[in-house]
Design a protein around this motif. Structure first.
Motif, PDB file in Angstrom:
ATOM      1  N   VAL A 176       5.169   5.203  -8.253  1.00 28.97           N
ATOM      2  CA  VAL A 176       4.125   4.596  -7.437  1.00 28.97           C
ATOM      3  C   VAL A 176       3.715   3.290  -8.117  1.00 28.97           C
ATOM      4  O   VAL A 176       3.472   3.256  -9.319  1.00 28.97           O
ATOM      5  CB  VAL A 176       2.897   5.528  -7.332  1.00 28.97           C
ATOM      6  N   LEU A 205       5.825   9.439  -9.977  1.00 26.01           N
ATOM      7  CA  LEU A 205       5.151  10.115  -8.865  1.00 26.01           C
ATOM      8  C   LEU A 205       4.415  11.378  -9.327  1.00 26.01           C
ATOM      9  O   LEU A 205       3.284  11.631  -8.910  1.00 26.01           O
ATOM     10  CB  LEU A 205       6.160  10.460  -7.754  1.00 26.01           C
ATOM     11  N   PHE A 253       5.216   3.399  -2.779  1.00 28.00           N
ATOM     12  CA  PHE A 253       6.150   4.386  -3.340  1.00 28.00           C
ATOM     13  C   PHE A 253       7.493   3.696  -3.550  1.00 28.00           C
ATOM     14  O   PHE A 253       7.977   2.990  -2.660  1.00 28.00           O
ATOM     15  CB  PHE A 253       6.345   5.549  -2.362  1.00 28.00           C
TER      16      PHE A 253
END
Ligand code: MTE
Length: 327
Positions: A176, A205, A253
């Protein structure tokens, strides 16, 4: 009027929902007296509620209410004036006093956060939506800066995962990336080359989804002051302070490890992971000890820095990793 709007105006404060600045200090005196009796944790929770009912909050910013969280530490919170006047926010200058001095014209509203990249449901949120997305919590977290100082701050917000999960990251999402705002007319140092703007940071993540990783909208029972990253910042309490991007406008993302501002400037000094780790020194600063602001004066003995800043519950995220290599 929505409940969040009433709360922002200081109305409808739930009895246990807010802890005025003065109360943090008084509460600690009692807790120190109870230390070791096993009652401290209990008293820490219940006193938040009692004190709130008795003492009105008295700051200059709009109130932001959060329910006390079991994820809070019992360390004495740093006085508000120190937490809001000793800052790193290079968009406003490189001196610790610069952000408080120079952030007065910053526009924290209106605001749009965009969540995009490797996800099925990218979306945008305004400030009202951000503040009502999930129940607000007050979490007292340690913050350890790589420069060797630390603070304890009662943040208001919710787990970052609340935001991330709504975007439904795809199987390709491994990291991220966070991007801070560039507001040329109010952030004087965007004209300098001290950082390759905009400020960006990143997490893996699973780190970002850990319940401790927080989307922060307020502190000390009020909305964030500009110098602390209004209106939305990240707080990752087991990592050095620079991992927590301020005034975030984009969360993306990604499949590959995102480039981060400090890593780009000095990769040998600032790794991607940057977990608080007393056994891995920064080339210019020892990480073994720290000075808790403001009570640990320059002549006071420093306190030992704890692995993961004391947040042992994240250790599993790094099982099998050589944290000297992945610093
Ligand atoms: N975010 C942006 N956009 N710009 C910055 O310069 N500094 C980082 C981090 N987030 C920074 C940032 C650093 S080095 C630290 S230690 C923390 O913010 C400081 O947060 P605080 O001022 O609220 O203590």
């Amino acid at each position: 009027m929505s409940s969040i709007k009433r709360a922002l105006r200081g109305e409808d404060l739930p009895a246990s929902g807010i802890t005025p600045r003065e109360v943090y200090e008084g509460r600690r005196t009692l807790l120190r007296g109870l230390a070791g009796t096993g009652l401290a944790a209990w008293a820490g929770r219940s006193m938040l509620g009692e004190a709130v009912a008795a003492t009105p909050a008295g700051g200059g910013l709009a109130k932001l209410v959060g329910q006390p969280s079991p994820l809070s530490v019992l360390d004495k919170p740093t006085p508000y004036k120190d937490a809001s006047s000793y800052n790193n926010f290079y968009e406003f200058g490189t001196d610790k006093a610069d952000p408080a001095r120079n952030a007065g014209k910053f526009r924290a509203s209106p605001w749009t956060l965009s969540i995009e990249g490797e996800c099925r449901k990218p979306f945008k949120l305004d400030l009202d939506a951000l503040r009502t997305l999930a129940p607000l919590e007050e979490r007292i977290y340690r913050l350890r800066c790589v420069e060797g100082w630390s603070m304890v701050i009662p943040w208001v917000g919710y787990s970052l995962s609340e935001l991330l999960k709504r975007a439904e990251p795809t199987g390709n999402a491994k990291y991220v990336e966070f991007t801070s705002v560039e507001q040329r007319d109010t952030q004087p140092y965007l004209g300098s080359r001290v950082i390759d703007w905009p400020y960006t940071e990143g997490l893996r993540l699973d780190e970002a989804m850990h319940p401790l990783a927080m989307a922060v909208l307020g502190m000390y029972g009020e909305v964030l002051p500009n110098q602390n990253g209004a209106p939305l910042r990240i707080a990752v309490p087991w990592k050095y302070g620079f991992k927590s991007a301020k005034s975030v406008v984009r969360i993306r993302f990604t499949e590959t490890e995102p480039k981060t501002s400090w890593n780009r400037i000095a990769p040998n000094e600032y790794g991607f992971y940057s977990n608080v780790n007393p056994t891995v020194d920064h080339p210019r600063w020892s990480q073994a000890t720290e000075r808790r602001l403001p009570e640990d004066g320059f002549f006071a003995p420093k306190r030992k820095t704890l692995m993961f800043n004391g947040y042992d519950q994240v250790a599993g995220l790094y099982a099998g990793m050589d944290l000297r290599k992945f610093y």
